[in-house]
Design an enzyme around this catalytic site. Structure first.
Site, PDB file in Angstrom:
ATOM      1  N   LEU A  76     -19.331  13.698  62.306  1.00 34.89           N
ATOM      2  CA  LEU A  76     -18.602  15.093  62.556  1.00 34.89           C
ATOM      3  C   LEU A  76     -19.215  15.937  61.791  1.00 34.89           C
ATOM      4  O   LEU A  76     -19.467  15.842  60.631  1.00 34.89           O
ATOM      5  CB  LEU A  76     -17.428  14.736  62.820  1.00 34.89           C
ATOM      6  CG  LEU A  76     -16.532  14.331  61.616  1.00 34.89           C
ATOM      7  CD1 LEU A  76     -16.371  15.788  60.654  1.00 34.89           C
ATOM      8  CD2 LEU A  76     -15.306  13.818  61.816  1.00 34.89           C
ATOM      9  N   TYR A 130     -32.043  28.217  60.574  1.00 33.44           N
ATOM     10  CA  TYR A 130     -31.376  29.716  60.440  1.00 33.44           C
ATOM     11  C   TYR A 130     -31.568  30.053  58.880  1.00 33.44           C
ATOM     12  O   TYR A 130     -31.057  29.351  57.994  1.00 33.44           O
ATOM     13  CB  TYR A 130     -30.033  29.809  60.807  1.00 33.44           C
ATOM     14  CG  TYR A 130     -29.774  29.914  62.441  1.00 33.44           C
ATOM     15  CD1 TYR A 130     -29.838  30.925  63.254  1.00 33.44           C
ATOM     16  CD2 TYR A 130     -29.863  28.724  63.088  1.00 33.44           C
ATOM     17  CE1 TYR A 130     -29.778  31.013  64.419  1.00 33.44           C
ATOM     18  CE2 TYR A 130     -29.917  28.741  64.570  1.00 33.44           C
ATOM     19  CZ  TYR A 130     -29.896  29.785  65.110  1.00 33.44           C
ATOM     20  OH  TYR A 130     -29.851  29.816  66.597  1.00 33.44           O
ATOM     21  N   CYS A 151     -20.686  17.344  51.963  1.00 37.38           N
ATOM     22  CA  CYS A 151     -21.615  16.403  52.541  1.00 37.38           C
ATOM     23  C   CYS A 151     -22.993  16.752  51.946  1.00 37.38           C
ATOM     24  O   CYS A 151     -23.476  15.739  51.090  1.00 37.38           O
ATOM     25  CB  CYS A 151     -21.614  16.209  54.063  1.00 37.38           C
ATOM     26  SG  CYS A 151     -19.860  15.611  54.492  1.00 37.38           S
TER      27      CYS A 151
END
Ligand SMILES: NC(=O)c1ccc[n+]([C@@H]2O[C@H](COP(=O)([O-])OP(=O)(O)OC[C@H]3O[C@@H](n4cnc5c(N)ncnc54)[C@H](O)[C@@H]3O)[C@@H](O)[C@H]2O)c1
Length: 455
Positions: A156, A257, A266
């Site tokens: 997620l 980007y 993370c």
């Protein structure tokens, strides 16, 4: 199904509430009494869009319960998810002590066999370690059964976590136990109804998949940031290059980007952990070393631009929009904002900042600066601009995409915008009298290259 989730952080809470939403009975455990008390009142201790509504609905329906009592919460669970933290240890390796402590407690207290699922991101071999801890306790207690350990890493994204969990790109299950696989497939089936997105593999491969995914995404970001730096030298707009390469289907538009670096709980920690895993085998990983080094350098980009444009920053007032490591979260772990704030506050600048969600976490990190008024955390983005020498955009929250530029120009003492996320169009900004500095977007004529003497 009766499920227990251990750890009520970003991953644990999302896992627990989404399984409860599908009709399962879920107990969620944390060691923090404060966190559990808030959750029992239906208050989310983290900022994550949609999470509070899910907590309230499922609490009321009796499908979700919160507790600090691990043994009690696990006593009837068929499946137990471990979703505790795996922070970086001093040497950069992933500290799995929280996982091992939970496994040990489960081994000592469980009175029936369970499927124990490692959801935390943990180095290759951790699920096997959890299995041995549990086996050891079963032998010590002379019980006849064995717990089965599955690796089920979580993919997620904070800020879109509920959506990601409800509609996963894939669910990775690491197990070679057919019965555990059947139970886990049944649990995830409601989330993958359209396609079979469940990938079953060995536990070690599942653990490696998580690290490989995160480090690959970080690599794409550092790659485009490096290209952006060269674009600055060559007088090329990296935004044009981004579109040029992203339209190639082999490359795609995601994670290319240019910006002021990645942060969060993370990517930085997982790269460090991967490097440490490799170091144990004396294996050099030059690509990942450079990804990390480039990112450290990129996080200093806003400060370098401020110095280039304004000279000495001592005594200056700077406005910052965005402090969270990315939009949609209050998480500031390893955020680029911390690198800029550390430097500005130590160098004697004043900072006026606005973030829709992360101000409380920043206030806890810089209590002295807040107390002395050197760091003002404001409720209104435009109030942060008053008499500031520049606006620095660090997090691309949606509300910063189309601000009232007339007001921005009016409020700033110096009409300078350092755009750390390439959100603004340089031409529009110029037409409003604002000097815009983007990442890899200085399309001034290129400077002459440094020529080396040919011998
Ligand atoms: N945050 C993310 O976006 C994300 C995404 C995928 C994977 N992960 C991984 O998932 C894991 C958890 O991450 P997080 O961001 O949710 O962490 P977190 O720090 O937000 O939450 C961890 C929770 O575990 C609790 N805890 C620690 N020891 C405990 C114990 N013995 N019993 C009960 N609770 C205990 C802590 O109090 C804390 O509330 C990490 O390994 C992380 O790398 C995180």
């Amino acid at each position: 199904m009766q499920i227990t989730v251990i750890g009520c952080g970003y991953v644990g809470l999302v896992t627990a509430t989404c399984f409860a939403e599908m009709g399962n009975r879920v107990s969620c455990v944390d060691t923090s009494t404060q966190r559990i008390n808030a959750l029992q009142r239906g208050e989310a201790p983290i900022f994550e869009p949609g999470i509070e509504a899910l907590i309230t609905t499922n609490l009321r329906a009796g499908r979700l319960a919160f507790s600090t009592d691990t043994a009690g919460a696990c006593s009837r669970a068929e499946v137990i998810f471990i979703a505790v933290g795996t922070p970086s240890a001093a040497d950069g390796s992933a500290d799995i002590s929280q996982i091992v402590a939970v496994a040990s407690e489960l081994g000592r207290t469980l009175d029936q066999p369970a499927i124990v699922v490692c959801k935390s991101t943990a180095p290759v071999g951790t699920a096997c370690r959890v299995q041995s801890v549990l086996d050891h306790q079963c032998q010590r207690r002379q019980v006849a059964w064995q717990h089965r350990v599955v690796s089920n890493p979580e993919f997620l994204k904070e800020g879109a976590a509920i959506d990601d969990f409800m509609r996963p790109d894939r669910v990775v299950l690491g197990t070679d136990d057919a019965d555990a696989e059947r139970v886990m497939r049944a649990l995830y089936e409601p989330f993958v109804r359209n396609h079979d997105r469940i990938l079953c593999m060995s536990r070690r491969a599942a653990e490696m998949t998580k690290y490989a995914a995160n480090t690959f995404l970080a690599t794409r970001i550092s790659f485009i940031n490096e290209i952006a730096s060269l674009c600055e030298q060559l007088g090329v707009d990296v935004e044009e290059v981004r579109k040029g390469i992203g339209s190639d289907q082999r490359i795609g538009h995601h994670f290319i980007y240019a910006g002021c670096g990645y942060g969060g709980s993370c990517f930085p920690k997982d790269i460090r952990a991967m490097l440490q895993m490799a170091a144990q085998y004396d294996m050099p990983m030059p690509i990942l070393h450079s990804v990390e080094a480039r990112n450290q350098q990129q996080k200093t980009w806003p400060l370098r631009m401020l110095k280039r444009e304004l000279g000495n920053l001592h005594g200056r007032t700077l406005a910052i929009w965005g402090l969270a490591f990315k939009p949609g979260t209050d998480d500031i772990r390893d955020a680029p904002s911390l690198v800029l704030l550390d430097a500005l506050l130590a160098g004697g600048s004043s900072v006026q900042a606005f973030d829709p969600a992360a101000s409380d976490n920043i206030a806890q990190r810089y209590p002295e600066a807040v107390k002395e008024g050197q760091l003002k955390l404001l409720q209104d983005p435009y109030a942060a601009l008053n008499n500031a020498d520049a606006l620095v955009l660090l997090t691309e929250w949606k509300q910063f995409r189309q601000p009232d530029f007339h007001l921005v120009a009016q409020r700033l003492r110096t009409p300078l915008v350092i755009d750390g996320r390439n959100q603004y169009d340089p031409q529009t900004m110029a037409s409003l009298g604002l000097r815009h500095v983007g990442v890899g977007r200085q399309v001034a004529p290129p400077a002459a290259p440094v020529l080396r003497e040919v011998v």
